[in-house]
Design a protein around this motif. Structure first.
Motif, short mmCIF file in Angstrom:
data_model
loop_
_atom_site.label_atom_id
_atom_site.label_comp_id
_atom_site.label_asym_id
_atom_site.label_seq_id
_atom_site.Cartn_x
_atom_site.Cartn_y
_atom_site.Cartn_z
N ALA A 33 0.83 -1.21 0.00
CA ALA A 33 0.00 0.00 0.00
C ALA A 33 0.86 1.26 0.00
CB ALA A 33 -0.94 0.00 1.20
N GLU A 34 1.93 1.25 0.77
CA GLU A 34 2.83 2.41 0.81
C GLU A 34 3.51 2.60 -0.54
OE1 GLU A 34 6.66 3.92 3.39
OE2 GLU A 34 5.30 2.47 4.31
N LEU A 35 3.94 1.51 -1.15
CA LEU A 35 4.58 1.58 -2.46
C LEU A 35 3.58 2.06 -3.52
CD1 LEU A 35 7.06 1.16 -4.19
CD2 LEU A 35 6.41 -1.25 -4.41
N ALA A 36 2.35 1.56 -3.47
CA ALA A 36 1.33 1.98 -4.44
C ALA A 36 1.09 3.49 -4.34
CB ALA A 36 0.03 1.22 -4.20
N ALA A 37 1.03 4.02 -3.12
CA ALA A 37 0.83 5.46 -2.93
C ALA A 37 2.01 6.24 -3.51
CB ALA A 37 0.65 5.77 -1.45
N LYS A 38 3.23 5.75 -3.32
CA LYS A 38 4.42 6.43 -3.85
C LYS A 38 4.41 6.40 -5.37
CE LYS A 38 8.68 6.26 -5.66
NZ LYS A 38 8.52 7.31 -6.64
N LEU A 39 4.00 5.29 -5.96
CA LEU A 39 4.06 5.15 -7.42
C LEU A 39 3.05 6.01 -8.17
CD1 LEU A 39 4.82 1.34 -7.73
CD2 LEU A 39 6.38 3.26 -8.07
N VAL A 40 2.10 6.59 -7.46
CA VAL A 40 1.15 7.51 -8.11
C VAL A 40 1.91 8.73 -8.63
CG1 VAL A 40 -0.79 9.07 -7.66
CG2 VAL A 40 -0.84 6.74 -6.79
N ARG A 41 2.93 9.16 -7.90
CA ARG A 41 3.66 10.38 -8.24
C ARG A 41 4.65 10.18 -9.39
NH1 ARG A 41 5.86 15.08 -5.06
NH2 ARG A 41 4.52 14.27 -3.44
N ASP A 42 5.55 9.24 -9.28
CA ASP A 42 6.63 9.11 -10.27
C ASP A 42 7.07 7.65 -10.42
OD1 ASP A 42 7.88 9.01 -7.76
OD2 ASP A 42 8.73 11.00 -7.98
N PRO A 43 6.22 6.84 -11.05
CA PRO A 43 6.54 5.41 -11.18
C PRO A 43 7.82 5.13 -11.97
CG PRO A 43 4.70 5.99 -12.59
CD PRO A 43 4.98 7.19 -11.73
N GLN A 44 8.20 6.04 -12.85
CA GLN A 44 9.40 5.85 -13.67
C GLN A 44 10.69 5.92 -12.84
OE1 GLN A 44 7.58 8.57 -13.42
NE2 GLN A 44 8.67 10.42 -14.04
N LEU A 45 10.58 6.28 -11.56
CA LEU A 45 11.76 6.38 -10.71
C LEU A 45 11.94 5.17 -9.78
CD1 LEU A 45 11.58 10.18 -9.78
CD2 LEU A 45 12.86 9.07 -11.64
N PHE A 46 11.18 4.12 -10.02
CA PHE A 46 11.38 2.87 -9.29
C PHE A 46 11.92 1.86 -10.29
CE2 PHE A 46 9.19 -0.63 -6.56
CZ PHE A 46 10.40 -0.93 -5.98
N LEU A 47 13.18 1.51 -10.13
CA LEU A 47 13.88 0.69 -11.11
C LEU A 47 14.31 -0.65 -10.51
CD1 LEU A 47 16.24 3.45 -12.55
CD2 LEU A 47 13.96 2.78 -13.37
N VAL A 48 14.33 -1.64 -11.38
CA VAL A 48 14.83 -2.96 -11.01
C VAL A 48 15.92 -3.37 -11.99
CG1 VAL A 48 12.67 -3.69 -9.91
CG2 VAL A 48 13.05 -4.18 -12.33
N ALA A 49 16.79 -4.25 -11.52
CA ALA A 49 17.84 -4.82 -12.35
C ALA A 49 17.63 -6.32 -12.41
CB ALA A 49 19.22 -4.50 -11.77
N GLU A 50 17.53 -6.83 -13.62
CA GLU A 50 17.40 -8.28 -13.82
C GLU A 50 18.72 -8.82 -14.33
OE1 GLU A 50 12.99 -9.42 -15.22
OE2 GLU A 50 14.12 -8.22 -16.65
N ARG A 51 19.11 -9.95 -13.79
CA ARG A 51 20.33 -10.62 -14.24
C ARG A 51 20.08 -12.11 -14.23
NH1 ARG A 51 24.94 -12.63 -12.00
NH2 ARG A 51 26.73 -12.47 -13.37
N ASP A 52 20.35 -12.76 -15.33
CA ASP A 52 20.12 -14.20 -15.44
C ASP A 52 18.68 -14.55 -15.06
OD1 ASP A 52 22.80 -14.52 -16.14
OD2 ASP A 52 23.42 -14.96 -14.09
N ALA A 53 17.72 -13.75 -15.55
CA ALA A 53 16.28 -13.97 -15.33
C ALA A 53 15.88 -13.88 -13.85
CB ALA A 53 15.83 -15.29 -15.94
#
Length: 150
Positions: A33-53
């Motif tokens: 819920a806290e993350l969902a509230a944050k992502l309303v503002r600027d979802p493009q600033l939450f990044l993940v890195a995938e390596r070897d799937a």
């Protein structure tokens, strides 16, 4: 396999993987819920890195229109020392620049020497600011003057 990490924007199917990265890195888990509230503002600033799937790293940024903040940078210990954290930060900085962000801040605990070295190597300099913090509880939520909480 020694694949280079792919950096991309967080999507909700990543949430369980993000939790695992935070836990493996010794970080507290941000509730959905806290993350969902944050992502309303600027979802493009939450990044993940995938390596070897596998989700190997994560960084959460936010921009208030004046300053950017880097929050919750974490890399799974099994994937460290491969440049993932640096790549996540560089991509986040690029996204901040696209938004017109003139300065980026972050917090590091003063006894975390390794983290201080990492951030300084990326050009972040410690400032003698004093952090003040206050939790906001439901007991001080605004009311309409009629005795009911808004």
């Amino acid at each position: 396999m020694n694949a280079v990490a792919h950096i991309r924007q967080f999507a909700w199917p990543d949430y369980d993987g993000v939790i695992e990265v935070w836990k493996s890195a010794g970080r507290d888990v941000l509730p959905r819920a806290e993350l969902a509230a944050k992502l309303v503002r600027d979802p493009q600033l939450f990044l993940v890195a995938e390596r070897d799937a596998t989700l190997a790293g994560v960084v959460l940024g936010t921009f208030d229109g004046r300053r950017g903040w880097i929050l919750r940078l974490a890399v799974d210990p099994a994937h460290r020392r491969r440049g993932i954290a640096s790549r996540l930060v560089r991509e986040l900085e690029t996204r901040f620049a696209t938004l017109g962000c003139p300065r980026v801040n972050l917090l590091v605990m003063p006894d975390n020497v390794e983290a201080l070295r990492f951030w300084q190597a990326l050009g972040y300099l410690p400032l003698p600011d004093v952090l003040c913090s206050k939790p906001i509880s439901a007991s001080i939520a605004p009311s309409c003057g009629c005795g009911q909480r808004l």
